[in-house]
Design an enzyme around this catalytic site. Structure first.
Site: not given
Ligand code: DGL
Length: 268
Positions: A73, A185, A10-11, A187, A153
């Protein structure tokens, strides 16, 4: 039988919510996690850029001899999956959008669905297209919520700032009488309690993570690729920049002592 590890990326910390479900479902498997902490967020970047980042990460994970990749992600899953599957055609790649769509189809009764995600995911139309293909009567109300990523984060998922941000982003969706909301997402499940408090019990929160872990398990099972290890799998964590919060958030999500190692991902 295949003892090689599973690669998850993931990011940043978001994919840990998927890793958690994978570990629950496949406790004996070894897992290698990569969080691109130097280049987060992905959600505001172009498809070309995010594809290039993902290719570098997959090449890095291949040096760890992974047997399959989970794109933990939504931004990458909804924008780059086809391209990545073409580039790494011998490698099984599991993405999160299809499991999310399937979970949502099971959850909605009134066919009014909320979708929240990054700008990249929302504007890709990936969820909407697949939901409507499965059921043309479904209405999707979508909203990009970019601020959730830096808040997650930072570990700010249940304080006053998080609550205000949830209210600001989600009010217009709740007013549309949705009965389910897709956390598009990875996150966002970190805000599950705060989001749940705001949307109330009548709205089902759809987190694609569990269904993604089920898909991975099915794939490994059907292809005789499950490990025959006994006991708990080994987990390794890598990041693209030093970042103290990663270990902290990782431990709170996975209840696992984490010492992430830095990798120069641009070299891959
Ligand atoms: N967690 C990621 C997603 O599901 C990326 C969030 C990001 O880096 O903007 O899209």
């Amino acid at each position: 039988m295949d003892k090689r590890p599973i690669g998850v990326f993931d990011s940043g910390v978001g994919g840990l919510t998927v890793a958690k479900q994978i570990i629950k479902m496949l406790p004996h498997e070894d897992l290698i996690y990569f969080g691109d902490t130097a280049r987060v967020p992905y959600g505001s970047k172009s498809r070309e850029t995010v594809t290039k980042f993902s290719e570098q990460i997959i090449r890095f994970l291949l040096t760890k001899n992974v047997k399959a990749i989970v794109i933990a992600c939504n931004t990458v899953s909804s924008n780059c999956y086809e391209s990545l599957s073409g580039t790494f055609s011998d490698l099984p790649i599991i993405e999160v959008v299809t499991p999310g769509v399937e979970s949502c189809l099971k959850a909605t009764k009134n066919k009014r669905v909320g979708l929240i995600g990054t700008q990249g995911t929302v504007s890709s139309g990936a969820y909407e297209k697949r939901l409507k293909n499965a059921d043309s009567g479904i209405q999707v109300f979508k909203k990009a919520c970019p601020l959730f990523v830096p808040l997650a984060e930072e570990g700010w998922t249940d304080n006053e700032i998080a609550r205000l941000t949830v209210r600001e982003y989600l009010t217009e969706l709740v007013e549309k009488d949705i009965d389910s909301i897709i956390l598009g997402c990875t996150h966002y499940p970190l805000f599950k309690a705060t989001i749940g408090e705001f949307v109330g019990e009548k709205v089902t929160i759809v987190d694609p993570a569990k269904a993604t872990a089920v898909k991975l398990k099915e794939y490994l099972h059907n292809n005789d690729m499950l490990t025959d290890n006994e006991g708990e799998g080994r987990r390794e964590f890598y990041v693209s920049d030093n970042y103290a919060n990663f270990d902290k958030i990782c431990e709170s999500v996975l209840h696992y002592t984490c010492r992430a190692e830095k990798v120069d991902i641009e070299n891959y």
